[in-house]
Design a protein around this motif. Structure first.
Motif, mmCIF file in Angstrom:
data_model
loop_
_atom_site.group_PDB
_atom_site.id
_atom_site.type_symbol
_atom_site.label_atom_id
_atom_site.label_comp_id
_atom_site.label_asym_id
_atom_site.label_seq_id
_atom_site.Cartn_x
_atom_site.Cartn_y
_atom_site.Cartn_z
ATOM 1 N N ASP A 209 0.826 -1.197 0.089
ATOM 2 C CA ASP A 209 0.105 -0.215 0.149
ATOM 3 C C ASP A 209 0.805 1.374 -0.097
ATOM 4 O O ASP A 209 1.843 1.408 0.723
ATOM 5 C CB ASP A 209 -1.053 0.043 1.196
ATOM 6 N N GLY A 210 0.705 2.205 -0.876
ATOM 7 C CA GLY A 210 1.064 3.563 -0.778
ATOM 8 C C GLY A 210 2.425 3.469 -1.712
ATOM 9 O O GLY A 210 3.221 4.606 -1.730
ATOM 10 N N LEU A 211 2.808 2.583 -2.126
ATOM 11 C CA LEU A 211 4.114 2.387 -2.837
ATOM 12 C C LEU A 211 3.933 1.936 -4.378
ATOM 13 O O LEU A 211 3.668 0.576 -4.536
ATOM 14 C CB LEU A 211 5.178 1.255 -2.222
ATOM 15 N N GLU A 212 3.859 2.744 -5.263
ATOM 16 C CA GLU A 212 3.175 2.287 -6.620
ATOM 17 C C GLU A 212 4.401 1.583 -7.301
ATOM 18 O O GLU A 212 5.431 1.505 -7.072
ATOM 19 C CB GLU A 212 3.341 3.528 -7.590
ATOM 20 N N GLY A 213 4.056 0.224 -7.652
ATOM 21 C CA GLY A 213 5.055 -0.619 -8.628
ATOM 22 C C GLY A 213 5.487 -1.666 -7.473
ATOM 23 O O GLY A 213 6.531 -2.555 -8.073
ATOM 24 N N ALA A 214 5.286 -1.697 -6.298
ATOM 25 C CA ALA A 214 5.814 -2.555 -5.397
ATOM 26 C C ALA A 214 4.985 -3.921 -5.118
ATOM 27 O O ALA A 214 4.221 -3.678 -4.385
ATOM 28 C CB ALA A 214 6.265 -1.896 -4.023
ATOM 29 N N TYR A 215 5.721 -4.950 -5.326
ATOM 30 C CA TYR A 215 4.863 -6.277 -5.180
ATOM 31 C C TYR A 215 5.781 -7.251 -4.496
ATOM 32 O O TYR A 215 6.692 -7.455 -4.796
ATOM 33 C CB TYR A 215 4.513 -6.761 -6.430
ATOM 34 N N TRP A 216 5.181 -7.587 -3.362
ATOM 35 C CA TRP A 216 5.877 -8.856 -2.355
ATOM 36 C C TRP A 216 5.137 -10.134 -3.357
ATOM 37 O O TRP A 216 4.003 -10.180 -3.677
ATOM 38 C CB TRP A 216 5.356 -8.634 -1.097
ATOM 39 N N CYS A 217 6.031 -11.110 -3.356
ATOM 40 C CA CYS A 217 5.460 -12.411 -3.644
ATOM 41 C C CYS A 217 6.110 -13.524 -2.775
ATOM 42 O O CYS A 217 7.415 -13.461 -2.349
ATOM 43 C CB CYS A 217 5.804 -12.751 -5.352
ATOM 44 N N GLU A 218 5.717 -14.670 -2.891
ATOM 45 C CA GLU A 218 5.897 -15.693 -2.026
ATOM 46 C C GLU A 218 6.448 -17.030 -2.892
ATOM 47 O O GLU A 218 5.634 -17.574 -3.658
ATOM 48 C CB GLU A 218 4.894 -16.378 -0.879
ATOM 49 N N ARG A 226 9.620 -6.857 -5.410
ATOM 50 C CA ARG A 226 10.043 -6.471 -6.803
ATOM 51 C C ARG A 226 9.266 -5.277 -7.115
ATOM 52 O O ARG A 226 8.135 -5.202 -6.864
ATOM 53 C CB ARG A 226 9.494 -7.657 -8.037
ATOM 54 N N TRP A 227 10.107 -4.134 -7.399
ATOM 55 C CA TRP A 227 9.549 -2.678 -7.333
ATOM 56 C C TRP A 227 9.806 -2.221 -8.582
ATOM 57 O O TRP A 227 11.007 -1.718 -9.061
ATOM 58 C CB TRP A 227 10.084 -2.133 -6.099
ATOM 59 N N VAL A 228 8.881 -1.692 -9.355
ATOM 60 C CA VAL A 228 9.101 -1.158 -10.731
ATOM 61 C C VAL A 228 9.113 0.195 -10.167
ATOM 62 O O VAL A 228 8.168 0.811 -9.629
ATOM 63 C CB VAL A 228 7.814 -1.502 -11.388
ATOM 64 N N MET A 229 10.123 0.922 -10.782
ATOM 65 C CA MET A 229 10.237 2.352 -10.817
ATOM 66 C C MET A 229 10.663 2.921 -11.917
ATOM 67 O O MET A 229 11.364 2.591 -12.906
ATOM 68 C CB MET A 229 11.692 2.407 -9.678
ATOM 69 N N ALA A 230 9.952 4.263 -11.924
ATOM 70 C CA ALA A 230 9.960 5.066 -13.269
ATOM 71 C C ALA A 230 11.402 6.026 -13.165
ATOM 72 O O ALA A 230 11.494 6.921 -14.219
ATOM 73 C CB ALA A 230 8.849 5.849 -13.317
ATOM 74 N N HIS A 231 12.036 6.047 -12.381
ATOM 75 C CA HIS A 231 13.381 7.113 -12.298
ATOM 76 C C HIS A 231 13.882 6.919 -13.503
ATOM 77 O O HIS A 231 14.260 5.445 -13.901
ATOM 78 C CB HIS A 231 14.003 6.796 -10.912
ATOM 79 N N PRO A 232 14.694 7.920 -13.899
ATOM 80 C CA PRO A 232 15.814 7.372 -15.228
ATOM 81 C C PRO A 232 16.875 6.533 -14.804
ATOM 82 O O PRO A 232 17.356 6.503 -13.706
ATOM 83 C CB PRO A 232 16.385 9.008 -15.378
ATOM 84 N N GLU A 233 17.133 5.320 -15.571
ATOM 85 C CA GLU A 233 17.536 4.502 -15.294
ATOM 86 C C GLU A 233 19.110 4.613 -14.768
ATOM 87 O O GLU A 233 19.375 4.085 -13.826
ATOM 88 C CB GLU A 233 17.791 3.430 -16.392
ATOM 89 N N GLU A 234 19.972 5.416 -15.517
ATOM 90 C CA GLU A 234 21.274 5.873 -15.028
ATOM 91 C C GLU A 234 21.339 6.423 -13.693
ATOM 92 O O GLU A 234 21.792 6.149 -12.751
ATOM 93 C CB GLU A 234 21.984 6.684 -15.948
ATOM 94 N N LYS A 235 20.367 7.360 -13.453
ATOM 95 C CA LYS A 235 20.294 7.925 -12.014
ATOM 96 C C LYS A 235 19.775 7.075 -10.876
ATOM 97 O O LYS A 235 20.389 6.969 -9.755
ATOM 98 C CB LYS A 235 19.475 9.200 -12.114
ATOM 99 N N LEU A 236 18.950 6.221 -11.458
ATOM 100 C CA LEU A 236 18.233 5.222 -10.295
ATOM 101 C C LEU A 236 19.465 3.971 -9.885
ATOM 102 O O LEU A 236 19.742 3.715 -8.726
ATOM 103 C CB LEU A 236 17.207 4.341 -11.107
#
Length: 322
Positions: A209-218, A226-236
């Protein structure tokens, strides 16, 4: 002695503008009058337009990171979609689903509601355009009809043209695929058996909750975030390397940032978690990591040798899914 005949000249081919050139068979003469086959002339640009890969097909949509996660990471989830021009008459709702029975691209229920499948093979390099084409066809078919896969027109609309840009994108993650049928609790026979088989193959997954693109799995051996992030790749990658070198890239005891992968133009960092750590257990530490990452993203100083080694380690383990 026979008279020498003058060489006959062909009448000039009519000049046709690019926008007026019809599609013909690939081996037929191109209608533009060039004398070449269609596939070697205007057909080449048409094919290129249809297959050119769009690196970030969901860019500009609300919840781009969640679109990518639902396409690549989440077994069973749905999202109610809002159309820019409203729902057509006879269509009570439009719902995005990770996957549909029989791998149908879309389905219009008996009550007129539309389900749009996200995890399907597409015919071109623009996933957004392919999905938009499927959606338009699903809105027009008779109720009770599945929609087959087709190649979208190269100049057809994209999801960004059809969906309401102001509507929130709020995924609902499910433990199984009961959303396939309207009365799943009373399903019997082959329908019940199909649901049981599909549910057995689904990896338990939850959205933080509250974290866009963040998914826990078992998984059987260990859990993951696994956390999908939209920041520019090199900066991230620089920011992740700074945190990793400083020993602050983990999400608590027994957790470890193990690498990342690319999907639809975005970077997805991955953490290993202990098998006993659930989604609720990791939520607070993930939020704290998000704050540390935000600070690291603002740093522009050159990487230290230790940070460069950390970055190299992260990139060496990076793979691309799409």
């Amino acid at each position: 002695m026979a008279k020498k005949r003058r060489p006959q000249t062909k009448a000039a081919a009519p000049q046709i503008k690019d926008g007026e050139i019809p599609v013909v068979g690939p081996r037929e003469p191109c209608p533009c009058g060039s004398g070449r086959r269609y596939k070697a002339c205007h057909g080449r640009s048409a094919a290129h337009a249809a297959t050119e890969l769009v690196q970030r097909p969901f860019e500009g949509l609300q919840g781009e990171c969640d679109w990518v996660a639902l396409r690549e990471l989440v077994p069973a989830a749905t999202v109610e979609l809002k159309l820019k021009d409203g729902l057509p008459e006879g269509v009570p709702s439009v719902t995005l689903a990770t996957v549909l029975p029989m791998a149908w691209p879309a389905l219009r229920r008996d009550n007129g509601a539309v389900l749009l499948g996200l995890q399907n093979d597409t015919a071109s390099g623009d996933l957004s355009r392919d999905l938009a084409d499927t959606l338009r066809r699903a809105l027009a078919v008779e109720p009770g009809t599945p929609v087959a896969a087709e190649r979208a027109a190269a100049d057809g609309p994209r999801l960004q043209d059809l969906l309401d840009p102001a509507a929130p994108f709020e995924p609902q993650v499910h433990s199984g695929f009961e959303f396939w049928v309207e009365d799943a609790e009373n399903a019997t026979g082959e329908v019940a058996a199909s649901l049981e088989r599909a549910n057995a193959a689904a990896i338990p997954t939850a959205r933080l909750d509250g974290l866009e693109g963040a998914y826990w799995c078992e998984t059987p051996e260990k859990n993951h975030l696994r956390w999908v992030m939209a920041h520019p790749e090199e900066k991230l990658l620089d920011a992740l390397a700074r945190l990793h070198a400083a020993g602050t890239s983990s999400l608590g005891e027994g957790t470890r940032l193990v690498g990342s992968f690319r999907a639809h133009g975005l970077v997805v960092p991955v953490w290993d978690l202990p098998s006993g750590m659930g989604a609720a257990d990791v939520a607070e530490s993930a939020a704290a990591f998000g704050e540390r990452l935000a600070t690291a993203l603002t740093t522009d100083t050159p990487l230290t040798p230790e940070e460069r080694r950390a970055r190299s380690g992260l990139t060496n383990r990076q793979v691309t899914l799409s």
